[in-house]
Design an enzyme around this catalytic site. Structure first.
Site, PDB file in Angstrom:
ATOM      1  N   HIS A 245      44.088  32.846  31.591  1.00  0.00           N
ATOM      2  CA  HIS A 245      44.656  33.381  32.849  1.00  0.00           C
ATOM      3  C   HIS A 245      43.965  34.672  33.315  1.00  0.00           C
ATOM      4  O   HIS A 245      44.204  35.132  34.414  1.00  0.00           O
ATOM      5  CB  HIS A 245      46.183  33.541  32.754  1.00  0.00           C
ATOM      6  CG  HIS A 245      46.663  34.744  32.016  1.00  0.00           C
ATOM      7  ND1 HIS A 245      47.955  35.218  32.119  1.00  0.00           N
ATOM      8  CD2 HIS A 245      46.039  35.579  31.149  1.00  0.00           C
ATOM      9  CE1 HIS A 245      48.100  36.291  31.364  1.00  0.00           C
ATOM     10  NE2 HIS A 245      46.955  36.526  30.762  1.00  0.00           N
ATOM     11  N   GLN A 296      44.799  42.759  38.388  1.00  0.00           N
ATOM     12  CA  GLN A 296      44.262  43.384  37.173  1.00  0.00           C
ATOM     13  C   GLN A 296      43.138  42.605  36.497  1.00  0.00           C
ATOM     14  O   GLN A 296      42.538  43.120  35.553  1.00  0.00           O
ATOM     15  CB  GLN A 296      45.403  43.597  36.156  1.00  0.00           C
ATOM     16  CG  GLN A 296      46.441  44.600  36.644  1.00  0.00           C
ATOM     17  CD  GLN A 296      47.347  45.093  35.541  1.00  0.00           C
ATOM     18  OE1 GLN A 296      48.531  44.814  35.530  1.00  0.00           O
ATOM     19  NE2 GLN A 296      46.799  45.815  34.590  1.00  0.00           N
TER      20      GLN A 296
END
Ligand code: SAM
Length: 335
Positions: A245, A296
């Site tokens: 991910h 992020q």
């Protein structure tokens, strides 16, 4: 109807205030103070050098949110929720995770609109460190930041590591390697559940060095390297937990191909991720996690079909997805 609608909108709009109450109380040691016995706001303020007014308001808000229980004499005690998850040293404590969310993740989320506009990480805006080439150069920009991130991730596995690792029976895999396994909490759980298997962690050299320094995982060996470039150890089972991910599809396929080549005959890869429902419309928790990945990292959360397709492109098939309940799902693909 208008009143109800207004209430719903304002509750959503003020959601960040509830998060900040939790974060501030955690940072200021409120739950640890309450864990030492019933206490009132003045005592907490005195002990911790806080303003009595602010402490009272914060503790009242905590009580309303179910994080403290207010007694008739003005004292506060922890609730079952805060005792389990917010007190330092509790076996299920999520303290580092929450402090990480309160700091870095919260700052990145302050730039969500920019992230959506540009389709990329907002580290540069949030903390002044570019993350274009390697998201982990930004994520690990200081030792303190690396340590908080790594310790926070480890906390998850005290909650659901066993569940994730027993979703499939892994006993037949003699050599198990947790790739991108951080400080080794999940690997340690694997070593405990499957004592007949040799379990190792492969992660970046700095992460491995810190884990070893902190005396991580009895029964687990550590190997430092770059999973995109270094030679990988041979294994019967590679675990990839919350790694894909972080990356775009091309990098995921590249990594899965490297793992397939390092697998022994009959080997498999266990993917552990929060998997979106078919079509990708939920659950909400995972959709929000996906936005965190936008802000992020270079990745996103995916559906089972998307993981299956990436694995197939890497030559891994016989995809199986199981949902053990809890925040993370398990998928197995075979060489
Ligand atoms: C989101 S964390 C997941 C950690 C762990 N698997 C867990 O679920 O708690 C991703 C991990 O991948 C590691 N990692 C990132 N880039 C890497 C690379 N190029 N080579 C090896 N490990 C890497 C990070 O250090 C980190 O431990």
């Amino acid at each position: 109807m208008a009143d109800r609608g207004f209430g719903v909108v304002m509750e959503l709009a003020q959601g960040f205030m509830a998060s900040q109450v939790l974060f501030a109380a955690l940072e200021l040691g409120v739950f640890d103070a309450a864990a030492r016995g019933p206490t009132d706001a003045d005592a907490v303020a005195r002990e911790s050098g806080l303003s009595p007014r602010g402490t009272r308001l914060l503790m009242d808000a905590c009580a309303r949110l179910g994080l403290l229980r207010a007694g008739p004499d003005g004292s506060f005690t922890n609730t079952a929720l805060s005792s389990a998850f917010l007190v330092s040293g509790s076996p299920l404590s999520q303290r580092c995770t929450l402090l990480y969310l309160a700091g870095t993740t919260y700052r990145c989320w302050g730039h969500l609109a920019d992230g959506v506009r540009e389709g990329r990480s907002q580290y540069a805006r949030a903390v002044g460190v570019a993350a274009e080439d390697d998201p982990f150069a930004a994520i690990y920009r200081t030792e303190a930041e690396r340590s908080l991130f790594t310790r926070g991730l480890q906390e998850t596995w005290s909650l659901c590591g066993g569940r994730v690792l027993t979703t499939f029976d892994l006993a037949a895999f003699g050599v198990i390697c947790d790739v991108g396994g951080g400080a080794g909490a999940l690997a340690q759980e694997a070593a405990r559940l499957y004592p007949g298997s040799a379990v190792s962690v492969f992660d970046l050299p700095d992460v491995v060095a810190a884990a070893q320094e902190e005396g991580a995982g009895p029964g687990v060996s550590f190997l430092g390297g770059d999973f995109f470039r270094s030679r990988l150890p041979r294994a019967d089972l590679f675990v990839l937990a919350r790694v894909l991910h972080d990356w775009g599809d091309a990098d995921c396929v590249r990594l899965l191909r490297r793992l397939r080549r390092a697998l022994r005959p009959g080997g498999a890869v266990l993917l552990v991720e929060a998997v979106l429902t078919p079509g990708g419309a939920g659950p909400l928790r995972t959709l929000l996690l996906s936005l965190t990945m936008l802000l992020q990292t270079r990745g996103r959360e995916r559906t089972g079909a998307e993981y299956r397709d990436m694995a197939a492109r890497a030559g891994l098939d016989r995809f199986r997805l199981r949902r053990p309940g809890g925040p993370y799902d398990a998928m197995m693909v075979r060489r």
